[in-house]
Scaffold this active site. Sequence first.
Site, PDB file in Angstrom:
ATOM      1  N   HIS A   6       0.834  -1.201   0.000  1.00  0.00           N
ATOM      2  CA  HIS A   6       0.000   0.000   0.000  1.00  0.00           C
ATOM      3  C   HIS A   6       0.869   1.252   0.000  1.00  0.00           C
ATOM      4  O   HIS A   6       1.246   1.778   1.040  1.00  0.00           O
ATOM      5  CB  HIS A   6      -0.918  -0.012   1.226  1.00  0.00           C
ATOM      6  CG  HIS A   6      -1.986   1.029   1.227  1.00  0.00           C
ATOM      7  ND1 HIS A   6      -3.017   1.036   2.149  1.00  0.00           N
ATOM      8  CD2 HIS A   6      -2.206   2.111   0.438  1.00  0.00           C
ATOM      9  CE1 HIS A   6      -3.803   2.069   1.924  1.00  0.00           C
ATOM     10  NE2 HIS A   6      -3.327   2.733   0.890  1.00  0.00           N
ATOM     11  N   ARG A  70      -2.142   8.894  -5.977  1.00  0.00           N
ATOM     12  CA  ARG A  70      -2.590   9.448  -4.697  1.00  0.00           C
ATOM     13  C   ARG A  70      -4.075   9.154  -4.510  1.00  0.00           C
ATOM     14  O   ARG A  70      -4.902   9.461  -5.373  1.00  0.00           O
ATOM     15  CB  ARG A  70      -2.347  10.949  -4.687  1.00  0.00           C
ATOM     16  CG  ARG A  70      -2.724  11.636  -3.385  1.00  0.00           C
ATOM     17  CD  ARG A  70      -2.697  13.152  -3.553  1.00  0.00           C
ATOM     18  NE  ARG A  70      -1.372  13.677  -3.787  1.00  0.00           N
ATOM     19  CZ  ARG A  70      -0.598  14.212  -2.852  1.00  0.00           C
ATOM     20  NH1 ARG A  70      -1.035  14.267  -1.595  1.00  0.00           N
ATOM     21  NH2 ARG A  70       0.590  14.707  -3.165  1.00  0.00           N
ATOM     22  N   HIS A 176     -10.749   1.238  -1.662  1.00  0.00           N
ATOM     23  CA  HIS A 176     -10.165   2.479  -1.129  1.00  0.00           C
ATOM     24  C   HIS A 176     -10.978   3.679  -1.590  1.00  0.00           C
ATOM     25  O   HIS A 176     -11.079   3.950  -2.780  1.00  0.00           O
ATOM     26  CB  HIS A 176      -8.717   2.614  -1.610  1.00  0.00           C
ATOM     27  CG  HIS A 176      -7.852   3.461  -0.733  1.00  0.00           C
ATOM     28  ND1 HIS A 176      -8.214   4.726  -0.311  1.00  0.00           N
ATOM     29  CD2 HIS A 176      -6.634   3.227  -0.180  1.00  0.00           C
ATOM     30  CE1 HIS A 176      -7.251   5.228   0.447  1.00  0.00           C
ATOM     31  NE2 HIS A 176      -6.289   4.323   0.555  1.00  0.00           N
ATOM     32  N   TYR A 192     -11.971   7.468   5.270  1.00  0.00           N
ATOM     33  CA  TYR A 192     -11.228   6.257   4.923  1.00  0.00           C
ATOM     34  C   TYR A 192     -11.656   5.095   5.814  1.00  0.00           C
ATOM     35  O   TYR A 192     -11.913   3.981   5.339  1.00  0.00           O
ATOM     36  CB  TYR A 192      -9.723   6.478   5.091  1.00  0.00           C
ATOM     37  CG  TYR A 192      -9.042   7.230   3.977  1.00  0.00           C
ATOM     38  CD1 TYR A 192      -9.760   7.987   3.059  1.00  0.00           C
ATOM     39  CD2 TYR A 192      -7.662   7.202   3.846  1.00  0.00           C
ATOM     40  CE1 TYR A 192      -9.122   8.689   2.047  1.00  0.00           C
ATOM     41  CE2 TYR A 192      -7.007   7.901   2.842  1.00  0.00           C
ATOM     42  CZ  TYR A 192      -7.740   8.641   1.944  1.00  0.00           C
ATOM     43  OH  TYR A 192      -7.108   9.328   0.942  1.00  0.00           O
ATOM     44  N   HIS A 221      -5.955  -0.030   5.794  1.00  0.00           N
ATOM     45  CA  HIS A 221      -5.998   0.624   7.102  1.00  0.00           C
ATOM     46  C   HIS A 221      -6.442  -0.348   8.194  1.00  0.00           C
ATOM     47  O   HIS A 221      -7.217   0.004   9.088  1.00  0.00           O
ATOM     48  CB  HIS A 221      -6.918   1.856   7.051  1.00  0.00           C
ATOM     49  CG  HIS A 221      -6.774   2.638   5.784  1.00  0.00           C
ATOM     50  ND1 HIS A 221      -7.804   2.783   4.866  1.00  0.00           N
ATOM     51  CD2 HIS A 221      -5.707   3.278   5.247  1.00  0.00           C
ATOM     52  CE1 HIS A 221      -7.378   3.493   3.826  1.00  0.00           C
ATOM     53  NE2 HIS A 221      -6.109   3.812   4.033  1.00  0.00           N
ATOM     54  N   GLU A 282       1.557   2.567   3.742  1.00  0.00           N
ATOM     55  CA  GLU A 282       0.993   3.810   3.178  1.00  0.00           C
ATOM     56  C   GLU A 282       1.922   4.990   3.468  1.00  0.00           C
ATOM     57  O   GLU A 282       1.483   6.112   3.676  1.00  0.00           O
ATOM     58  CB  GLU A 282      -0.415   4.067   3.727  1.00  0.00           C
ATOM     59  CG  GLU A 282      -1.272   4.952   2.843  1.00  0.00           C
ATOM     60  CD  GLU A 282      -2.683   5.145   3.355  1.00  0.00           C
ATOM     61  OE1 GLU A 282      -3.486   5.735   2.611  1.00  0.00           O
ATOM     62  OE2 GLU A 282      -2.986   4.720   4.482  1.00  0.00           O
TER      63      GLU A 282
END
Length: 338
Positions: A6, A70, A176, A192, A221, A282
Amino acid sequence: MIIDIHGHYTTEPQPLLAFRDKQLAGLADPMRKPATNELNISDEDLVQSVQPQLKLQKERGSDLTIFSPRAAGMAHHVGTEATGIEWSRMSNDLIHRICSLLPTNFAPVGQLPQHPGVSPKNCIPELERLAKLGFVGVNLNPDPAGGYWTDPPLIDKWWTPLYEKLAELEMTAMIHVTSSCNPVFHYTGAHYINGDTTAFMQLLQGNLFKDFPTLKFVIPHGGGAVPFHWGRYRGLAQEMKKPLLQDHVLRNVFFDTCVYHQPGIDCMAKVIPVDNILFASEMLGAVKGVDPETGHNYDDTKRYIDQLKISDADKKKIFEGNARRVYPRLDQRLRNKQ
């Protein structure tokens, strides 16, 4: 091998951002529309732009990052379907170039030209193009409306054409969301995590993987609120007369380690089967600061995995094995380079 599944291109060259500003300004005033979509970004510019990522890979001990545009920049709710298609192609082309220039450091994942209220079928031409370019997956936005959730849930037949193509191409999808245009939801702190949690619950409610047994989704996440509330989801599945979660969703749904403190990773590793956890950071993304309690960056997530009280074999699954299994096109890419 340490595979970070990620990573986002958050250090884009200025010409790309300038084009986007002019592209959107041109919707209101045609005189401000960019005269060309030629960005004039050299290979040298691209390599220079990802030096921060390369530096952190070396310092933190990772080898390869699965790299996509992005996330907040996808902004599917901004502009028109046509501008979204153009923007997605341009963004994906830069990812392709970077991954071609630095193939040992990056593997490509693309954004889809989704648009609120427009059938996901509109994404298939770009998806097919990405497959031909060697992309290993895509980011799939369950809420193209940017915080207003106006499209059907992920288990609706609305999404079927896209799922058919993802399965056919063996393209893995990370679920996402993008930036939020709803002021109620901060995009990284709320939208998110909402997106991750909501997507999992939608998948629990349906029977999507009976129709698409090879479809693979990664929920980033750490799965949002899911691991912390695992008992709630087990109980809800039981009330809905669904199979056990390991049979109902965990053969097809996986979670990454973008969780920015040790207790969160510890909880995740105790609750989620190790075969469903993929290493990710990330980095240069949502949280860039240094944790005053540890003196290390919040997004230096390898440290958290290193400190887990699990076997070396299980750590190898998290760092490499699971990624190669969940991203079959990545595995093939790596085999071809041997």
